[in-house]
Design an enzyme around this catalytic site. Structure first.
Site, PDB file in Angstrom:
ATOM      1  N   LYS A  20       0.833  -1.205   0.000  1.00 38.95           N
ATOM      2  CA  LYS A  20       0.000   0.000   0.000  1.00 38.95           C
ATOM      3  C   LYS A  20       0.867   1.255   0.000  1.00 38.95           C
ATOM      4  O   LYS A  20       0.625   2.199   0.740  1.00 38.95           O
ATOM      5  CB  LYS A  20      -0.931  -0.010   1.209  1.00 38.95           C
ATOM      6  N   CYS A  21       1.855   1.268  -0.853  1.00 35.87           N
ATOM      7  CA  CYS A  21       2.844   2.342  -0.915  1.00 35.87           C
ATOM      8  C   CYS A  21       2.797   2.994  -2.293  1.00 35.87           C
ATOM      9  O   CYS A  21       2.398   2.374  -3.274  1.00 35.87           O
ATOM     10  CB  CYS A  21       4.232   1.722  -0.671  1.00 35.87           C
ATOM     11  N   GLY A  22       3.217   4.225  -2.368  1.00 33.25           N
ATOM     12  CA  GLY A  22       3.310   4.909  -3.651  1.00 33.25           C
ATOM     13  C   GLY A  22       4.298   4.252  -4.603  1.00 33.25           C
ATOM     14  O   GLY A  22       4.263   4.486  -5.805  1.00 33.25           O
TER      15      GLY A  22
END
Length: 172
Positions: free
Chosen positions: A50-52
């Site tokens: 759930k990271c950029g």
């Protein structure tokens, strides 16, 4: 006696003598033995779903497929940065397979910072510091590249894409 001392060092979480001394739990069971990677470059990456930078799974898979004869990638899911890897090992494995077709080895979820830092990351950070790279892990998708003999040759911050020339120059 030497074997006993090495086991004591590894179980105490103190840096081992070589990357090849590490054996870690696999994401879907079993284990990943770094000794099996002798003769290939190794790219160790702390990952998060759930990271950029999560889209880098795609580039990592492309890199792995293109260079798998001379490179192995090992992903280490970690929840150290803003809780961007909250899932269980099973949830992470399903996410990686379904969304990115990840086929490179993935370790079980670990910590890459703090008191509960995984021993392999203590080792990698110590190796980076020997090269003058202080506090190398600032975020998810930090990449540690080791040569065919297990020596650290480069550390890439999150923003360096897996298929970038910065990384590829070590593989071509």
């Amino acid at each position: 006696m030497k074997v006993f001392l090495m086991m004591l060092v590894l179980t105490a979480g103190i840096a081992a003598g070589s990357i090849y001394d590490f054996k870690v739990d696999g994401l879907t069971g079993g284990s990943i033995n770094f000794r099996d990677f002798k003769g290939k470059k190794i790219l160790v990456v702390n990952t998060a779903s759930k990271c950029g930078y999560t889209h880098q799974y795609e580039g990592l898979e492309e890199l792995y497929k293109k260079y798998k004869d001379k490179l192995v990638i090992v992903g280490f899911p970690a929840n150290n940065f803003k809780s961007q890897e909250p899932g269980s090992n099973d949830e992470i494995a399903e996410f990686c397979k379904k969304n990115y077709g990840v086929s490179f080895p993935m370790a079980g979820k670990v910590s890459v910072q703090g008191k509960d830092m995984a021993p392999i990351y203590k080792y990698l950070i110590a190796e980076a510091e020997k090269k003058g790279i202080k506090d190398p892990i600032k975020w998810n998708f930090t990449k540690f590249l080791l040569d065919e003999k297990g020596a650290l040759i480069a550390v890439f911050p999150s923003k360096v894409e897996p298929m970038s020339e910065d990384l590829l120059k070590y593989l071509n």
